[in-house]
Design a protein around this motif. Structure first.
Motif, PDB file in Angstrom:
ATOM      1  N   GLN A  81      35.352  25.687  78.584  1.00 22.43           N
ATOM      2  CA  GLN A  81      36.494  26.353  77.982  1.00 22.43           C
ATOM      3  C   GLN A  81      35.980  27.276  76.889  1.00 22.43           C
ATOM      4  O   GLN A  81      35.317  26.822  75.959  1.00 22.43           O
ATOM      5  N   MET A  82      36.277  28.542  77.028  1.00 26.84           N
ATOM      6  CA  MET A  82      35.769  29.544  76.091  1.00 26.84           C
ATOM      7  C   MET A  82      36.944  30.188  75.375  1.00 26.84           C
ATOM      8  O   MET A  82      37.786  30.850  76.001  1.00 26.84           O
ATOM      9  N   ASN A  83      36.993  29.988  74.073  1.00 28.13           N
ATOM     10  CA  ASN A  83      38.058  30.547  73.238  1.00 28.13           C
ATOM     11  C   ASN A  83      37.474  31.537  72.239  1.00 28.13           C
ATOM     12  O   ASN A  83      36.263  31.564  72.009  1.00 28.13           O
ATOM     13  N   SER A  84      38.342  32.315  71.655  1.00 30.90           N
ATOM     14  CA  SER A  84      37.928  33.300  70.646  1.00 30.90           C
ATOM     15  C   SER A  84      36.753  34.132  71.142  1.00 30.90           C
ATOM     16  O   SER A  84      35.749  34.311  70.443  1.00 30.90           O
ATOM     17  N   LEU A  85      36.876  34.613  72.339  1.00 28.99           N
ATOM     18  CA  LEU A  85      35.775  35.348  72.965  1.00 28.99           C
ATOM     19  C   LEU A  85      35.486  36.652  72.237  1.00 28.99           C
ATOM     20  O   LEU A  85      36.381  37.311  71.698  1.00 28.99           O
ATOM     21  N   LYS A  86      34.206  36.989  72.242  1.00 27.79           N
ATOM     22  CA  LYS A  86      33.716  38.182  71.561  1.00 27.79           C
ATOM     23  C   LYS A  86      33.006  39.078  72.575  1.00 27.79           C
ATOM     24  O   LYS A  86      32.515  38.589  73.600  1.00 27.79           O
ATOM     25  N   PRO A  87      32.908  40.358  72.291  1.00 28.71           N
ATOM     26  CA  PRO A  87      32.182  41.241  73.219  1.00 28.71           C
ATOM     27  C   PRO A  87      30.753  40.764  73.485  1.00 28.71           C
ATOM     28  O   PRO A  87      30.248  40.941  74.603  1.00 28.71           O
ATOM     29  N   GLU A  88      30.134  40.142  72.508  1.00 31.32           N
ATOM     30  CA  GLU A  88      28.762  39.653  72.703  1.00 31.32           C
ATOM     31  C   GLU A  88      28.680  38.438  73.621  1.00 31.32           C
ATOM     32  O   GLU A  88      27.589  37.995  73.971  1.00 31.32           O
ATOM     33  N   ASP A  89      29.819  37.903  74.026  1.00 32.35           N
ATOM     34  CA  ASP A  89      29.831  36.831  75.024  1.00 32.35           C
ATOM     35  C   ASP A  89      29.760  37.390  76.444  1.00 32.35           C
ATOM     36  O   ASP A  89      29.647  36.615  77.410  1.00 32.35           O
ATOM     37  N   THR A  90      29.835  38.695  76.571  1.00 30.84           N
ATOM     38  CA  THR A  90      29.755  39.312  77.888  1.00 30.84           C
ATOM     39  C   THR A  90      28.418  39.002  78.544  1.00 30.84           C
ATOM     40  O   THR A  90      27.362  39.254  77.966  1.00 30.84           O
ATOM     41  N   PHE A 105      18.028   3.311  91.702  1.00 32.07           N
ATOM     42  CA  PHE A 105      18.049   4.173  92.879  1.00 32.07           C
ATOM     43  C   PHE A 105      17.219   5.431  92.648  1.00 32.07           C
ATOM     44  O   PHE A 105      17.214   5.987  91.553  1.00 32.07           O
ATOM     45  N   ILE A 106      16.520   5.851  93.667  1.00 30.66           N
ATOM     46  CA  ILE A 106      15.705   7.053  93.593  1.00 30.66           C
ATOM     47  C   ILE A 106      16.510   8.240  94.108  1.00 30.66           C
ATOM     48  O   ILE A 106      16.939   8.273  95.250  1.00 30.66           O
ATOM     49  N   CYS A 107      16.720   9.187  93.221  1.00 31.42           N
ATOM     50  CA  CYS A 107      17.440  10.394  93.594  1.00 31.42           C
ATOM     51  C   CYS A 107      16.472  11.347  94.286  1.00 31.42           C
ATOM     52  O   CYS A 107      15.421  11.668  93.732  1.00 31.42           O
ATOM     53  N   PRO A 108      16.794  11.813  95.485  1.00 28.05           N
ATOM     54  CA  PRO A 108      15.846  12.649  96.224  1.00 28.05           C
ATOM     55  C   PRO A 108      15.839  14.115  95.793  1.00 28.05           C
ATOM     56  O   PRO A 108      15.065  14.909  96.313  1.00 28.05           O
ATOM     57  N   PHE A 109      16.690  14.464  94.812  1.00 30.72           N
ATOM     58  CA  PHE A 109      16.795  15.874  94.429  1.00 30.72           C
ATOM     59  C   PHE A 109      16.229  16.056  93.023  1.00 30.72           C
ATOM     60  O   PHE A 109      16.948  16.160  92.047  1.00 30.72           O
ATOM     61  N   ASP A 110      14.929  16.060  92.931  1.00 32.88           N
ATOM     62  CA  ASP A 110      14.254  16.066  91.634  1.00 32.88           C
ATOM     63  C   ASP A 110      13.868  17.487  91.237  1.00 32.88           C
ATOM     64  O   ASP A 110      12.694  17.848  91.212  1.00 32.88           O
ATOM     65  N   MET A 111      14.869  18.307  90.932  1.00 36.83           N
ATOM     66  CA  MET A 111      14.619  19.675  90.505  1.00 36.83           C
ATOM     67  C   MET A 111      15.913  20.266  89.937  1.00 36.83           C
ATOM     68  O   MET A 111      16.972  19.680  90.060  1.00 36.83           O
ATOM     69  N   ASP A 112      15.790  21.415  89.311  1.00 35.96           N
ATOM     70  CA  ASP A 112      16.968  22.118  88.798  1.00 35.96           C
ATOM     71  C   ASP A 112      17.629  22.905  89.929  1.00 35.96           C
ATOM     72  O   ASP A 112      16.950  23.516  90.757  1.00 35.96           O
ATOM     73  N   TYR A 113      18.943  22.887  89.931  1.00 33.97           N
ATOM     74  CA  TYR A 113      19.706  23.684  90.883  1.00 33.97           C
ATOM     75  C   TYR A 113      20.604  24.648  90.112  1.00 33.97           C
ATOM     76  O   TYR A 113      21.316  24.225  89.192  1.00 33.97           O
ATOM     77  N   TRP A 114      20.537  25.896  90.492  1.00 31.68           N
ATOM     78  CA  TRP A 114      21.297  26.948  89.819  1.00 31.68           C
ATOM     79  C   TRP A 114      22.362  27.523  90.741  1.00 31.68           C
ATOM     80  O   TRP A 114      22.118  27.722  91.924  1.00 31.68           O
ATOM     81  N   GLY A 115      23.527  27.821  90.159  1.00 28.43           N
ATOM     82  CA  GLY A 115      24.516  28.570  90.890  1.00 28.43           C
ATOM     83  C   GLY A 115      24.205  30.052  90.864  1.00 28.43           C
ATOM     84  O   GLY A 115      23.247  30.490  90.214  1.00 28.43           O
ATOM     85  N   LYS A 116      25.033  30.822  91.547  1.00 28.85           N
ATOM     86  CA  LYS A 116      24.805  32.262  91.622  1.00 28.85           C
ATOM     87  C   LYS A 116      25.454  33.023  90.476  1.00 28.85           C
ATOM     88  O   LYS A 116      25.229  34.221  90.321  1.00 28.85           O
ATOM     89  N   GLY A 117      26.273  32.352  89.696  1.00 27.05           N
ATOM     90  CA  GLY A 117      26.835  32.954  88.496  1.00 27.05           C
ATOM     91  C   GLY A 117      28.249  33.477  88.662  1.00 27.05           C
ATOM     92  O   GLY A 117      28.709  33.763  89.771  1.00 27.05           O
ATOM     93  N   THR A 118      28.911  33.586  87.524  1.00 28.76           N
ATOM     94  CA  THR A 118      30.242  34.194  87.466  1.00 28.76           C
ATOM     95  C   THR A 118      30.257  35.124  86.255  1.00 28.76           C
ATOM     96  O   THR A 118      29.776  34.760  85.180  1.00 28.76           O
ATOM     97  N   LEU A 119      30.793  36.318  86.444  1.00 20.55           N
ATOM     98  CA  LEU A 119      30.697  37.358  85.422  1.00 20.55           C
ATOM     99  C   LEU A 119      31.847  37.259  84.427  1.00 20.55           C
ATOM    100  O   LEU A 119      33.018  37.188  84.814  1.00 20.55           O
TER     101      LEU A 119
END
Length: 124
Positions: A81-90, A105-119
């Motif tokens: 949740q982003m409030n009081s947004l500023k131009p520098e938050d662009t 339990f051993i988690c088989p996904f031992d790495m960072d996963y990134w999304g493609k982003g939202t502008l």
């Protein structure tokens, strides 16, 4: 696979609000640390906020008091949740998911996963 998908970006005026969402597949053998990063044009990607599997949260100084990170009870969706947004938050906002072992339990996904982003675009 764990593939985060972000949504909720858009264009608002300075002082406005937006709520970003991030969904990712979850597995019972894993716990998850989830976080938001952002990258403005011609700048490096920077940490915005994170929430660990125990619910503890952290924020960049630049967003403290304005942004709130949370997740739903099922921990299937991450929010910012982003409030009081500023131009520098662009920036393009990215969700990162870091799976970890869940107790014995051993988690088989031992790495960072990134999304493609939202502008997110904030006009003055």
């Amino acid at each position: 696979q764990v593939q985060p998908v972000e949504s909720g970006g858009g264009s608002v005026q300075s002082g406005g609000s937006l709520r970003l969402s991030c969904s990712a597949s979850k597995y019972i053998v894993c716990t998850y640390a989830m976080s938001w990063y952002r990258q403005a044009p011609e700048k490096e990607r920077e940490f915005v906020s994170g929430i660990d599997s125990d619910g503890s949260t952290t924020y960049a100084d630049s967003v403290k008091g304005r942004f709130t990170i949370s997740q739903d009870n099922a921990k299937s969706t991450l929010y910012l949740q982003m409030n009081s947004l500023k131009p520098e938050d662009t920036a393009m906002y990215y969700c990162k998911v870091r799976p970890r072992n869940n107790g014995p339990f051993i988690c088989p996904f031992d790495m960072d996963y990134w999304g493609k982003g939202t502008l997110v675009t904030i006009s003055s």
